[in-house]
Design a protein around this motif. Structure first.
Motif, PDB file in Angstrom:
ATOM      1  N   SER A   1     -11.081   5.301  31.729  1.00 42.77           N
ATOM      2  CA  SER A   1      -9.586   6.105  31.430  1.00 42.77           C
ATOM      3  C   SER A   1     -10.473   6.521  29.797  1.00 42.77           C
ATOM      4  O   SER A   1     -11.233   6.186  29.924  1.00 42.77           O
ATOM      5  N   ASN A   2     -10.734   7.885  29.818  1.00 40.23           N
ATOM      6  CA  ASN A   2     -11.407   8.386  27.977  1.00 40.23           C
ATOM      7  C   ASN A   2      -9.625   8.910  27.096  1.00 40.23           C
ATOM      8  O   ASN A   2      -8.301   9.195  28.948  1.00 40.23           O
TER       9      ASN A   2
ATOM     10  N   ILE B   1     -15.452   2.086  34.446  1.00 43.75           N
ATOM     11  CA  ILE B   1     -14.514   2.980  33.046  1.00 43.75           C
ATOM     12  C   ILE B   1     -13.414   3.549  34.012  1.00 43.75           C
ATOM     13  O   ILE B   1     -13.365   3.980  34.923  1.00 43.75           O
TER      14      ILE B   1
ATOM     15  N   ALA C   1      -7.950   3.477  25.953  1.00 40.55           N
ATOM     16  CA  ALA C   1      -8.316   4.639  25.300  1.00 40.55           C
ATOM     17  C   ALA C   1      -7.176   5.491  24.205  1.00 40.55           C
ATOM     18  O   ALA C   1      -8.968   6.413  23.880  1.00 40.55           O
TER      19      ALA C   1
ATOM     20  N   SER D   1     -13.315   0.766  24.318  1.00 40.65           N
ATOM     21  CA  SER D   1     -15.016   1.507  23.145  1.00 40.65           C
ATOM     22  C   SER D   1     -15.118   0.810  21.779  1.00 40.65           C
ATOM     23  O   SER D   1     -13.247   0.944  21.337  1.00 40.65           O
TER      24      SER D   1
ATOM     25  N   TYR E   1     -18.091   7.870  27.446  1.00 36.55           N
ATOM     26  CA  TYR E   1     -18.058   7.665  28.430  1.00 36.55           C
ATOM     27  C   TYR E   1     -17.161   8.529  29.453  1.00 36.55           C
ATOM     28  O   TYR E   1     -16.033   7.825  29.904  1.00 36.55           O
ATOM     29  N   ALA E   2     -18.116   9.801  29.705  1.00 39.04           N
ATOM     30  CA  ALA E   2     -17.056   9.919  30.928  1.00 39.04           C
ATOM     31  C   ALA E   2     -17.809   9.731  31.533  1.00 39.04           C
ATOM     32  O   ALA E   2     -18.941  10.497  32.570  1.00 39.04           O
TER      33      ALA E   2
ATOM     34  N   CYS F   1      -5.346  11.783  27.761  1.00 39.32           N
ATOM     35  CA  CYS F   1      -6.145  11.431  28.603  1.00 39.32           C
ATOM     36  C   CYS F   1      -6.427  11.976  29.366  1.00 39.32           C
ATOM     37  O   CYS F   1      -6.214  13.299  30.407  1.00 39.32           O
TER      38      CYS F   1
ATOM     39  N   ASP G   1     -14.695   7.669  23.673  1.00 36.79           N
ATOM     40  CA  ASP G   1     -13.584   6.205  23.834  1.00 36.79           C
ATOM     41  C   ASP G   1     -13.566   6.300  25.203  1.00 36.79           C
ATOM     42  O   ASP G   1     -12.360   7.233  25.935  1.00 36.79           O
ATOM     43  N   GLY G   2     -13.764   5.379  25.518  1.00 39.10           N
ATOM     44  CA  GLY G   2     -13.322   4.589  27.119  1.00 39.10           C
ATOM     45  C   GLY G   2     -12.705   3.683  27.389  1.00 39.10           C
ATOM     46  O   GLY G   2     -12.973   2.179  26.640  1.00 39.10           O
TER      47      GLY G   2
END
Length: 335
Positions: free
Chosen positions: A37-38, A35, A138, A86, A113-114, A332, A63-64
């Motif tokens: 970025s989120n 991963i 993301a 994702s 997704y963190a 983000c 979100d990832g």
């Protein structure tokens, strides 16, 4: 590897940054993704502060976007090195929704997704738009897809339609972009003269400051020549719905998306009937919708509006910036 998890007590100041075990190799039908970025959503904030209760220790963020590192046996859609993003509802592949809750939404009912790396079923991702950064991609699973489904899938938007967006958050800005892409005319509300000028520069036909014009629905209706708008991207909830109804044309379409002003309240049922409005709740979309959206994005020059990018370690500061409501577009994180 690093992750951000929900603490024992709710609140963004109780988010814990921890080191967890590597997820290992993908099994049959799975992919391993680094991963990169989120993006933050109001849904993520509600999980973090306990409005949407989740288990302590839950890995946050729905979100990832990232890079495929390895694929398991049987995976043919992805290969190592592919850039992927994702899904908000990973089990909803196509057709009508099958669940009415967030029990299978990453960062809420299941781990999000963190985190540095995940191993998940391949169908829980789609390819990213070509040439996009991971931070840009993301922004799509929640905000982008919600706006796409509201206007394109449900609203059947066409050239010449009038669209009303509320504010300058992620869903509203994507709706602005998709509406202009379709050849529609866009109207907007905001609380800031600075944001109003930004919206006008981006192609909005007219803006109403809802703080100085509490009857902004009637104002928008009048600005359209007394016809009203075809589509309303309603992100406020009960506190704004009556004005959205006032702004809509007879037979118009209101996408009820957000609950910024609460989850219950009075509804102007008489006005809904008199105007014969279509009001549809929208909770993001399915994998087929996301694939169609990304296909459209690959054929256009649309790029998401990102207000700022925080380092992953500053996730609490990113949420603080979000609740300050000064941003335009998306916020983000980069791992």
């Amino acid at each position: 590897m690093k992750a951000a998890i929900l603490g024992a007590m709710p609140g963004i100041n109780h988010i814990q940054r921890v080191v967890i075990s590597d997820p290992g190799k993908p099994a049959y039908g799975e992919i391993r993704v680094r991963i990169a970025s989120n993006s933050l959503n109001f849904h993520d904030f509600n999980v973090a502060v306990g409005v949407l209760p989740a288990a302590a220790g839950r890995i946050l963020l729905s979100d990832g976007a990232g890079v495929v590192e390895e694929v398991g046996e049987g995976v043919t859609e992805f290969a190592p090195g592919d850039n992927v993003v994702s899904l908000f509802f990973p089990d909803w592949r196509e057709g009508e929704a099958t669940v009415a809750n967030f029990s299978r939404t990453p960062g809420d009912g299941i781990d999000g997704y963190a985190v540095s790396r995940v191993v998940r079923p391949a169908g829980w991702f789609t390819h990213m738009p070509k040439g996009w950064t991971h931070s840009e991609a993301a922004t799509l699973p929640t905000a982008g897809l919600t706006a796409w489904r509201a206007l394109v899938v449900n609203g059947k938007i066409k050239a010449g339609d009038d669209v009303l967006i509320l504010g300058t958050g992620g869903v509203s800005i994507f709706a602005l972009q998709f509406a202009l892409m379709a050849g529609a005319r866009v109207w907007a509300t905001t609380s800031s003269d600075e944001k109003a000028q930004w919206l006008l520069k981006k192609g909005v036909a007219g803006v109403v400051n809802y703080r100085t014009e509490p009857e902004w629905g009637k104002k928008i209706f009048d600005m359209t020549g007394g016809r009203g708008v075809d589509h309303v991207i309603e992100i406020g909830g009960p506190g704004t719905l009556s004005q959205s109804i006032a702004a809509a044309r007879i037979g118009g379409h209101i996408s009820l998306i957000g609950v910024f002003t609460g989850v219950t309240g009075d509804v102007s049922t008489g006005d809904i009937i008199a105007k014969q409005l279509k009001i549809k709740g929208v909770a993001v979309g399915n994998r087929a919708h996301q694939c169609d959206m990304i296909k459209a994005l690959n054929a256009t020059n649309i790029r998401p509006v990102i207000d700022c990018i925080f380092p992953f370690e500053e996730i609490t500061a990113a949420f603080e910036h979000q609740i300050g409501n000064r941003h335009i577009g998306k916020i983000c994180l980069e791992l």
